[in-house]
Design an enzyme around this catalytic site. Structure first.
Site, PDB file in Angstrom:
ATOM      1  N   THR A 184       0.869  -1.188   0.000  1.00 25.38           N
ATOM      2  CA  THR A 184       0.000   0.000   0.000  1.00 25.38           C
ATOM      3  C   THR A 184       0.901   1.231   0.000  1.00 25.38           C
ATOM      4  O   THR A 184       2.052   1.158   0.438  1.00 25.38           O
ATOM      5  CB  THR A 184      -0.899   0.040   1.252  1.00 25.38           C
ATOM      6  OG1 THR A 184      -0.042   0.099   2.393  1.00 25.38           O
ATOM      7  CG2 THR A 184      -1.781  -1.181   1.345  1.00 25.38           C
ATOM      8  N   GLU A 331      -5.860  -3.517  -1.044  1.00 26.26           N
ATOM      9  CA  GLU A 331      -6.394  -4.677  -0.329  1.00 26.26           C
ATOM     10  C   GLU A 331      -7.591  -5.316  -1.024  1.00 26.26           C
ATOM     11  O   GLU A 331      -8.036  -6.393  -0.627  1.00 26.26           O
ATOM     12  CB  GLU A 331      -6.824  -4.247   1.089  1.00 26.26           C
ATOM     13  CG  GLU A 331      -5.673  -3.895   2.013  1.00 26.26           C
ATOM     14  CD  GLU A 331      -5.242  -2.432   1.948  1.00 26.26           C
ATOM     15  OE1 GLU A 331      -5.455  -1.795   0.899  1.00 26.26           O
ATOM     16  OE2 GLU A 331      -4.694  -1.932   2.939  1.00 26.26           O
ATOM     17  N   LYS A 440     -13.840  16.566  12.671  1.00 20.32           N
ATOM     18  CA  LYS A 440     -14.831  16.414  13.740  1.00 20.32           C
ATOM     19  C   LYS A 440     -15.091  17.773  14.364  1.00 20.32           C
ATOM     20  O   LYS A 440     -14.292  18.292  15.119  1.00 20.32           O
ATOM     21  CB  LYS A 440     -14.334  15.422  14.772  1.00 20.32           C
ATOM     22  CG  LYS A 440     -14.238  14.044  14.161  1.00 20.32           C
ATOM     23  CD  LYS A 440     -13.883  12.959  15.155  1.00 20.32           C
ATOM     24  CE  LYS A 440     -13.855  11.625  14.421  1.00 20.32           C
ATOM     25  NZ  LYS A 440     -12.586  10.967  14.428  1.00 20.32           N
ATOM     26  N   TRP A 445     -19.570  15.250  12.052  1.00 18.30           N
ATOM     27  CA  TRP A 445     -18.531  15.011  11.057  1.00 18.30           C
ATOM     28  C   TRP A 445     -18.727  15.907   9.842  1.00 18.30           C
ATOM     29  O   TRP A 445     -19.832  16.045   9.328  1.00 18.30           O
ATOM     30  CB  TRP A 445     -18.572  13.557  10.585  1.00 18.30           C
ATOM     31  CG  TRP A 445     -18.026  12.588  11.586  1.00 18.30           C
ATOM     32  CD1 TRP A 445     -17.629  12.867  12.866  1.00 18.30           C
ATOM     33  CD2 TRP A 445     -17.828  11.194  11.384  1.00 18.30           C
ATOM     34  NE1 TRP A 445     -17.192  11.720  13.475  1.00 18.30           N
ATOM     35  CE2 TRP A 445     -17.301  10.680  12.598  1.00 18.30           C
ATOM     36  CE3 TRP A 445     -18.030  10.329  10.317  1.00 18.30           C
ATOM     37  CZ2 TRP A 445     -16.985   9.331  12.744  1.00 18.30           C
ATOM     38  CZ3 TRP A 445     -17.715   8.988  10.475  1.00 18.30           C
ATOM     39  CH2 TRP A 445     -17.193   8.494  11.677  1.00 18.30           C
TER      40      TRP A 445
HETATM   41  P1  ADP Z   1      -3.179   3.486   0.419  1.00 17.30           P
HETATM   42  O1  ADP Z   1      -4.277   2.806   1.180  1.00 17.30           O
HETATM   43  O2  ADP Z   1      -1.848   3.168   0.959  1.00 17.30           O
HETATM   44  O3  ADP Z   1      -3.381   4.950   0.206  1.00 17.30           O
HETATM   45  P2  ADP Z   1      -4.340   2.489  -2.034  1.00 17.30           P
HETATM   46  O4  ADP Z   1      -3.817   2.837  -3.356  1.00 17.30           O
HETATM   47  O5  ADP Z   1      -4.726   1.094  -1.783  1.00 17.30           O
HETATM   48  O6  ADP Z   1      -3.198   2.882  -1.039  1.00 17.30           O
HETATM   49  O7  ADP Z   1      -5.531   3.480  -1.699  1.00 17.30           O
HETATM   50  C1  ADP Z   1      -6.812   3.086  -1.326  1.00 17.30           C
HETATM   51  C2  ADP Z   1      -7.587   4.265  -0.843  1.00 17.30           C
HETATM   52  O8  ADP Z   1      -7.724   5.259  -1.859  1.00 17.30           O
HETATM   53  C3  ADP Z   1      -8.992   3.948  -0.447  1.00 17.30           C
HETATM   54  O9  ADP Z   1      -9.059   3.381   0.830  1.00 17.30           O
HETATM   55  C4  ADP Z   1      -9.655   5.316  -0.522  1.00 17.30           C
HETATM   56  O10 ADP Z   1      -9.413   6.084   0.646  1.00 17.30           O
HETATM   57  C5  ADP Z   1      -8.944   5.965  -1.681  1.00 17.30           C
HETATM   58  N1  ADP Z   1      -9.778   5.849  -2.883  1.00 17.30           N
HETATM   59  C6  ADP Z   1      -9.707   4.914  -3.846  1.00 17.30           C
HETATM   60  N2  ADP Z   1     -10.633   5.126  -4.800  1.00 17.30           N
HETATM   61  C7  ADP Z   1     -11.317   6.223  -4.433  1.00 17.30           C
HETATM   62  C8  ADP Z   1     -12.430   6.956  -4.996  1.00 17.30           C
HETATM   63  N3  ADP Z   1     -12.993   6.614  -6.151  1.00 17.30           N
HETATM   64  N4  ADP Z   1     -12.873   8.028  -4.313  1.00 17.30           N
HETATM   65  C9  ADP Z   1     -12.310   8.412  -3.139  1.00 17.30           C
HETATM   66  N5  ADP Z   1     -11.270   7.766  -2.579  1.00 17.30           N
HETATM   67  C10 ADP Z   1     -10.782   6.691  -3.205  1.00 17.30           C
END
Ligand code: ADP
Length: 543
Positions: A184, A331, A440, A445
């Site tokens: 990640t 994930e 918050k 929120w």
């Molecule tokens: P990391 O978790 O390390 O940042 P990832 O590339 O797996 O790496 O990122 C996943 C995260 O990206 C998601 O949990 C979410 O917060 C964000 N994300 C992915 N797609 C979207 C989307 N379409 N809109 C908003 N956030 C997104």
């Protein structure tokens, strides 16, 4: 009673065998690190992948071994996608845009003995070498004429391929074997390794090719902007082999001009990338005179990784390109929700369609999702209440590679994503925040994503970020950071006035600060941790 169907394993090598036999002539066009554009096809990919598998075996790579890459989207990286996993080893794609410390950590944590790298990263590899004690074999992904001098003893990729005969039958093994490893991007702490299986990868490919998924088919020419080092390029390399789609690999550090020229030259119909890529794309289109937009054949663009800005969806819509807004994470392989329109949306006006597209889409078959409160109680899907988003399914992780943290899923398989979302009664998901980014204010929120989207709708806003800043009365209040579009000079009150039309009054940021640029992670996400640090002692007006 058990059924009587054959239990043939779902293997990545099977995808390649299929592509070679039924789509052997479908093109794979690669802009290489040597500065050429190479025209290949699935037949060539399959032949070279088999030879590379033989070479890796000769180098001592065995089933289960991790093999690392530091590489762009090129034909050689694609070959490794199939060669390494096909052999039963694990392709460990490392993101070269990370900080050096993180790269060293990730390669080392993955436990790789072999590292293959593009020549553009030769100096990076040479510098990192003393910190990679486990790596014994370095392979430069190039030909004999371009071997870098800086990595002493490195082997030449093309020479390894040429030395083999390609007479190699892919081994058959348990489909639950590990196939690839991606870390990640670490926006929420140390990068963590997600270990995919052949089964999860092949099942995920079916979704990419599904009509209600990403609709990938042999009719497509795909401009693969999302890097092969970012969550397996969202599964597209495998899915392309499954359906024989033409692939266009844009090579080292592609800029908007390179992407535009390739899209036109190769008749690309489909593309995928994070929002920052498309913000850069439209900036290039706006600043460059004389571009022949009619020559573009794009009809779909997948946007994910961060929320797709309304502005980008609208710009594409005006050009007849449908934005498929998808949500997922490393994930989840990554596809979990996909934003296709339903039949009942057909009669909507263009603006109303965009209202649907700015949401993150609906769960695809295979992914179950729910939202829960702090105590883990399930919340209603009423489009009003937001909660912690959890998912489960056959391409959702069950744990992290070599993690000391123990189980990451509950006893019933739910994985907590760290995202906060609402779900509408018709199943559309709307991400409101990451749990760490939510603001918050007075016990309520405020969604930073909603505020950012509203700010980005202002014509003078190039990019926006909203963070919570400590407040004596409200605990936290929103601060809006804005990068202005070149040539514009909006006042804070203009932007706040525009926001007031879109969000509740108590959501309005307490201050607007103009900045030259915003920090991004290596995968294009806003680095809010950094912003929060930077503005930790910021005093909001009236605080
Ligand atoms: P990391 O978790 O390390 O940042 P990832 O590339 O797996 O790496 O990122 C996943 C995260 O990206 C998601 O949990 C979410 O917060 C964000 N994300 C992915 N797609 C979207 C989307 N379409 N809109 C908003 N956030 C997104």
């Amino acid at each position: 009673m058990m059924g009587l169907m054959q239990d043939r394993p779902l293997l990545i090598s099977g995808l390649l065998d299929y592509a070679e036999r039924y789509h052997g002539d479908a093109e794979i066009v690669s802009r290489t690190c040597e500065g050429t554009v190479l025209r290949g096809n699935y037949r060539m990919l399959a032949d070279r992948a088999r030879r590379m598998a033989q070479a890796l075996q000769r180098l001592g790579v065995k089933a289960g071994d991790r093999v690392a890459t530091l590489a762009w989207n090129t034909h050689r990286h694609m070959e490794l996608y199939f060669a390494v996993s096909g052999l039963g080893a694990v392709l460990h794609t490392v993101n070269p845009r990370l900080f050096q410390d993180q790269i060293a950590y990730i390669v080392d944590h993955g436990g790789c003995n072999v590292l293959l790298f593009d020549i553009s990263f030769a100096d990076l590899v040479a510098g990192l070498r003393p910190r990679l004690p486990q790596v014994t074999t370095f392979v430069a992904m190039t030909d004999a004429d371009h071997m870098p001098a800086s990595v002493e003893g490195a082997l030449c990729y093309d020479a390894l391929v040429a030395a083999e005969d390609g007479r190699f039958a892919w081994p058959q093994f348990d489909e639950r074997s590990a196939s690839s490893l991606c870390y990640t991007s670490g926006t929420t702490g140390n990068p963590k390794g997600v270990l995919y299986t052949h089964r999860s990868t092949v099942l995920h490919s079916f979704v990419v090719c599904q009509a209600d998924g990403l609709q990938l088919s042999s009719k497509d020419s795909t401009l693969l902007v999302v890097p092969l080092f970012h969550v397996n390029a969202w599964g597209v390399p495998y899915a392309s082999a499954m359906c024989g789609a033409k692939l266009v690999l844009p090579g080292p550090a592609p800029d908007p001009k390179t992407l535009f020229d390739l899209a036109v030259a190769e008749g690309c119909t489909f593309s995928l990338g994070v929002p920052t890529v498309w913000l850069g794309w439209f900036k290039y289109l706006d600043e460059t005179a004389g571009l022949d937009l009619a020559a573009l054949k794009l009809n779909r663009v997948v946007i994910g990784g961060s929320a797709a800005p309304r502005y980008v969806i609208e710009r594409f819509q005006k050009q007849g390109v449908f934005v498929i807004h998808a949500w997922g994470m490393s994930e989840t392989s990554p596809l979990a929700t996909v934003g296709n329109l339903l039949p009942r949306h057909a009669g909507l006006s263009p603006t109303e369609q965009v209202d649907v597209q700015v949401k993150q889409g609906r769960a695809i078959f295979g992914v179950e999702l729910r939202i829960v409160d702090d105590q883990g109680n399930e919340l209603p899907h009423d489009g009003t209440v937001a909660g912690d988003l959890q998912v489960r399914g056959p391409w959702v992780t069950a744990g992290y590679f070599r993690s000391e943290g123990g189980a990451v899923v509950g006893p019933d398989g739910w994985f907590s994503t760290g995202d906060v979302a609402k779900v509408f009664p018709d199943g559309f998901l709307q991400l409101t925040d990451r749990s760490k980014d939510v603001i918050k204010s007075g016990g309520e929120w405020i969604s930073s994503i909603d505020l950012e989207n509203a700010a980005m709708a202002h014509p003078a806003v190039q990019e926006a970020a909203v963070i919570g800043v400590a407040h004596p009365k409200w605990q936290e209040r929103p601060l809006l950071l804005v990068v202005r579009k070149p040539g514009t000079d909006p006042r804070p009150e203009d932007i706040l006035a525009a926001l007031a039309e879109r969000v509740a009054k108590w959501w309005l940021p307490d201050e607007v600060v103009f900045v030259e640029e915003l920090p991004h992670t290596a995968t294009g996400k806003l680095q809010k941790v950094k912003l929060r640090e930077q503005f930790r002692n910021h005093v909001l007006p009236g605080a």
